[in-house]
Design an enzyme around this catalytic site. Structure first.
Site, PDB file in Angstrom:
ATOM      1  CB  THR A 194      -1.149   0.005   1.256  1.00  0.00           C
ATOM      2  OG1 THR A 194      -0.335   0.085   2.425  1.00  0.00           O
ATOM      3  CG2 THR A 194      -1.883  -1.071   1.021  1.00  0.00           C
TER       4      THR A 194
ATOM      5  CG  PHE B  88      -8.082  -7.598  -1.935  1.00  0.00           C
ATOM      6  CD1 PHE B  88      -7.828  -6.771  -2.901  1.00  0.00           C
ATOM      7  CD2 PHE B  88      -8.053  -9.162  -2.011  1.00  0.00           C
ATOM      8  CE1 PHE B  88      -7.596  -7.295  -4.246  1.00  0.00           C
ATOM      9  CE2 PHE B  88      -7.867  -9.535  -3.328  1.00  0.00           C
ATOM     10  CZ  PHE B  88      -7.659  -8.699  -4.370  1.00  0.00           C
TER      11      PHE B  88
ATOM     12  CD  GLN C 249      -1.493 -13.590   2.467  1.00  0.00           C
ATOM     13  OE1 GLN C 249      -2.657 -13.891   2.338  1.00  0.00           O
ATOM     14  NE2 GLN C 249      -0.795 -12.851   3.273  1.00  0.00           N
TER      15      GLN C 249
ATOM     16  CB  ILE D 146      -0.189 -11.172  -7.646  1.00  0.00           C
ATOM     17  CG1 ILE D 146      -1.423  -9.593  -7.390  1.00  0.00           C
ATOM     18  CG2 ILE D 146      -0.774 -12.365  -7.091  1.00  0.00           C
ATOM     19  CD1 ILE D 146      -2.631 -10.128  -8.259  1.00  0.00           C
ATOM     20  CG  ASP D 147       3.154  -6.183  -5.573  1.00  0.00           C
ATOM     21  OD1 ASP D 147       4.189  -7.103  -5.462  1.00  0.00           O
ATOM     22  OD2 ASP D 147       2.438  -5.748  -4.706  1.00  0.00           O
TER      23      ASP D 147
ATOM     24  CG  HIS E 204      -2.197 -15.873  -3.338  1.00  0.00           C
ATOM     25  ND1 HIS E 204      -2.687 -14.760  -2.696  1.00  0.00           N
ATOM     26  CD2 HIS E 204      -2.407 -17.092  -2.726  1.00  0.00           C
ATOM     27  CE1 HIS E 204      -3.139 -15.725  -1.414  1.00  0.00           C
ATOM     28  NE2 HIS E 204      -3.090 -16.909  -1.695  1.00  0.00           N
TER      29      HIS E 204
ATOM     30  CB  CYS F 126      -1.001 -19.110 -24.683  1.00  0.00           C
ATOM     31  SG  CYS F 126      -2.125 -20.035 -25.750  1.00  0.00           S
TER      32      CYS F 126
ATOM     33  CB  CYS G 281       0.296 -23.006 -27.553  1.00  0.00           C
ATOM     34  SG  CYS G 281       0.819 -21.197 -27.533  1.00  0.00           S
TER      35      CYS G 281
ATOM     36  CB  SER H 177      -6.981  -9.016   6.752  1.00  0.00           C
ATOM     37  OG  SER H 177      -7.272  -9.850   5.539  1.00  0.00           O
TER      38      SER H 177
HETATM   39  P1  NAD Z   1      -6.040  -7.669   2.887  1.00  0.00           P
HETATM   40  O1  NAD Z   1      -6.481  -6.351   2.228  1.00  0.00           O
HETATM   41  O2  NAD Z   1      -7.087  -8.520   3.419  1.00  0.00           O
HETATM   42  O3  NAD Z   1      -5.462  -7.099   4.345  1.00  0.00           O
HETATM   43  C1  NAD Z   1      -4.415  -6.079   4.206  1.00  0.00           C
HETATM   44  C2  NAD Z   1      -4.024  -5.763   5.850  1.00  0.00           C
HETATM   45  O4  NAD Z   1      -2.779  -5.000   5.769  1.00  0.00           O
HETATM   46  C3  NAD Z   1      -4.990  -4.994   6.391  1.00  0.00           C
HETATM   47  O5  NAD Z   1      -5.263  -5.651   7.787  1.00  0.00           O
HETATM   48  C4  NAD Z   1      -4.540  -3.490   6.658  1.00  0.00           C
HETATM   49  O6  NAD Z   1      -4.603  -2.983   7.723  1.00  0.00           O
HETATM   50  C5  NAD Z   1      -2.848  -3.846   6.500  1.00  0.00           C
HETATM   51  N1  NAD Z   1      -2.244  -2.699   6.046  1.00  0.00           N
HETATM   52  C6  NAD Z   1      -2.424  -2.028   5.029  1.00  0.00           C
HETATM   53  N2  NAD Z   1      -1.461  -1.161   4.542  1.00  0.00           N
HETATM   54  C7  NAD Z   1      -0.616  -1.423   5.596  1.00  0.00           C
HETATM   55  C8  NAD Z   1       0.810  -0.718   5.790  1.00  0.00           C
HETATM   56  N3  NAD Z   1       1.147   0.029   5.157  1.00  0.00           N
HETATM   57  N4  NAD Z   1       1.500  -1.263   7.005  1.00  0.00           N
HETATM   58  C9  NAD Z   1       1.044  -2.263   7.710  1.00  0.00           C
HETATM   59  N5  NAD Z   1      -0.474  -3.040   7.531  1.00  0.00           N
HETATM   60  C10 NAD Z   1      -0.942  -2.241   6.380  1.00  0.00           C
HETATM   61  O7  NAD Z   1      -4.695  -8.230   2.178  1.00  0.00           O
HETATM   62  P2  NAD Z   1      -4.087  -9.953   2.246  1.00  0.00           P
HETATM   63  O8  NAD Z   1      -4.538 -10.192   3.645  1.00  0.00           O
HETATM   64  O9  NAD Z   1      -2.975  -9.638   1.650  1.00  0.00           O
HETATM   65  O10 NAD Z   1      -5.178 -10.718   1.522  1.00  0.00           O
HETATM   66  C11 NAD Z   1      -5.542 -10.278   0.234  1.00  0.00           C
HETATM   67  C12 NAD Z   1      -5.284 -11.184  -0.965  1.00  0.00           C
HETATM   68  O11 NAD Z   1      -5.499 -10.178  -2.094  1.00  0.00           O
HETATM   69  C13 NAD Z   1      -4.085 -11.633  -1.013  1.00  0.00           C
HETATM   70  O12 NAD Z   1      -4.084 -12.888  -1.454  1.00  0.00           O
HETATM   71  C14 NAD Z   1      -3.219 -10.940  -2.128  1.00  0.00           C
HETATM   72  O13 NAD Z   1      -2.984 -11.841  -3.211  1.00  0.00           O
HETATM   73  C15 NAD Z   1      -4.405 -10.058  -2.886  1.00  0.00           C
HETATM   74  N6  NAD Z   1      -3.880  -8.683  -3.151  1.00  0.00           N
HETATM   75  C16 NAD Z   1      -2.480  -8.430  -3.511  1.00  0.00           C
HETATM   76  C17 NAD Z   1      -2.190  -7.200  -3.811  1.00  0.00           C
HETATM   77  C18 NAD Z   1      -0.993  -6.987  -4.381  1.00  0.00           C
HETATM   78  O14 NAD Z   1      -0.036  -7.739  -4.977  1.00  0.00           O
HETATM   79  N7  NAD Z   1      -0.243  -5.764  -4.154  1.00  0.00           N
HETATM   80  C19 NAD Z   1      -3.031  -6.084  -3.565  1.00  0.00           C
HETATM   81  C20 NAD Z   1      -4.305  -6.292  -3.197  1.00  0.00           C
HETATM   82  C21 NAD Z   1      -4.722  -7.865  -2.796  1.00  0.00           C
END
Ligand code: NAD
Length: 248
Positions: A33, A40, A108, A110-111, A126, A134, A137, A196
């Site tokens: 973030t 999410f 987790q 995917i970035d 993930h 593809c 193929c 989360s």
């Molecule tokens: P989630 O959105 O369920 O939870 C994110 C958690 O991170 C929240 O509890 C929030 O309080 C905390 N958070 C947010 N910013 C923060 C920061 N700067 N410092 C500390 N904590 C912070 O995310 P999840 O548990 O990873 O599950 C979501 C799924 O979505 C995963 O499987 C992931 O693959 C996918 N996803 C990936 C991306 C990405 O690749 N960047 C982005 C969104 C979702």
């Protein structure tokens, strides 16, 4: 669990990391973030956006198969951030690996930002948006090809190109899973951050930890905070930046 003030939390965190050379990191969307990618489930996360279908529905294998056009519309709008860069958390983890303290980053996300920051042993539970194949193929396509394709990205052979990400209803890769479980089982310190802990089976992996210190760095409280020996309620980039490696 001990939840303590930020200053004491950072001090204890630094002491724990200084005293170990077998640290493993397990992260989620909150790690990215601070790079500008929404998570999410936070207040401004992707799950709060209103749309005809829920994100869980769209990001499922069934939906990908039945509504590929809507899937790729959501994918481009909500998951793709073409000019995104690693943040302080990604870079500090790469440094910790380089000095021999950190053994694996399990993510987790995917970035692809951990690898971009220089981490080598990255286990992407993930998958990654940077790899696309593809479905007919097997030919590889990069992120830009899929991102800039109009509507449904198609291969030269006519097959649909699928991002190499694990959708709801799909299995995690067995090799990546086994390596993640082993890294967690062997670790002395496990840092869990920015998640989360609600997406399974990934969120269940921390149950394999048998080591000394289980640390949670997360901005918002979760239902699983009680499982940790240290909880730091702060931004992961700020917490990791506070580690002064020259003092280790
Ligand atoms: P989630 O959105 O369920 O939870 C994110 C958690 O991170 C929240 O509890 C929030 O309080 C905390 N958070 C947010 N910013 C923060 C920061 N700067 N410092 C500390 N904590 C912070 O995310 P999840 O548990 O990873 O599950 C979501 C799924 O979505 C995963 O499987 C992931 O693959 C996918 N996803 C990936 C991306 C990405 O690749 N960047 C982005 C969104 C979702």
């Amino acid at each position: 669990m001990s939840e303590i003030n930020l200053e004491d939390g950072l001090r204890r965190f630094s002491e724990i990391i200084r005293g170990s050379d077998n640290v493993v990191f397990f992260g989620g969307a909150g790690v990215s973030t601070e790079s500008g990618i929404p998570d999410f489930r936070s207040a401004d996360g992707i799950y709060r956006q209103s749309c005809k279908y829920s994100p869980e529905e769209i990001l499922s294998r069934d939906f990908f198969t039945s509504h590929p056009e809507e899937f790729f519309e959501f994918y481009r709008k909500s998951l793709c951030f073409p000019s995104v860069k690693p943040n302080a958390a990604h870079y500090k983890l790469a440094e910790l690996e380089k000095v021999g303290k950190l053994k694996a980053v399990i993510t987790q996300n995917i970035d692809g930002l951990h690898s971009k920051a220089g981490s080598k042993n990255v286990l992407e539970l993930h998958g990654s948006l940077l790899r696309n194949y593809c479905m007919r193929c097997g030919r590889f396509y990069d992120f830009n090809f899929v991102y800039s394709s109009k509507k449904i990205p198609k291969c030269e052979c006519g097959g649909i190109i699928k991002p190499d990400v694990v959708l709801y209803g799909e299995q995690l890769d067995a090799d990546v899973t086994a390596r993640a479980v082993k890294a967690i089982s062997d670790a002395d310190v496990l840092i869990v951050a920015g998640t989360s802990l609600s997406v399974y089976p990934a969120a269940g992996f921390i149950g394999y930890f048998r080591g000394r210190s289980l640390i949670f760095i997360n901005r918002d409280p979760t239902r699983r905070d009680g499982e940790f020996s240290l909880v730091i309620r702060a931004k992961v980039g700020e917490v990791l930046s506070s580690l002064d490696l020259s003092r280790f």
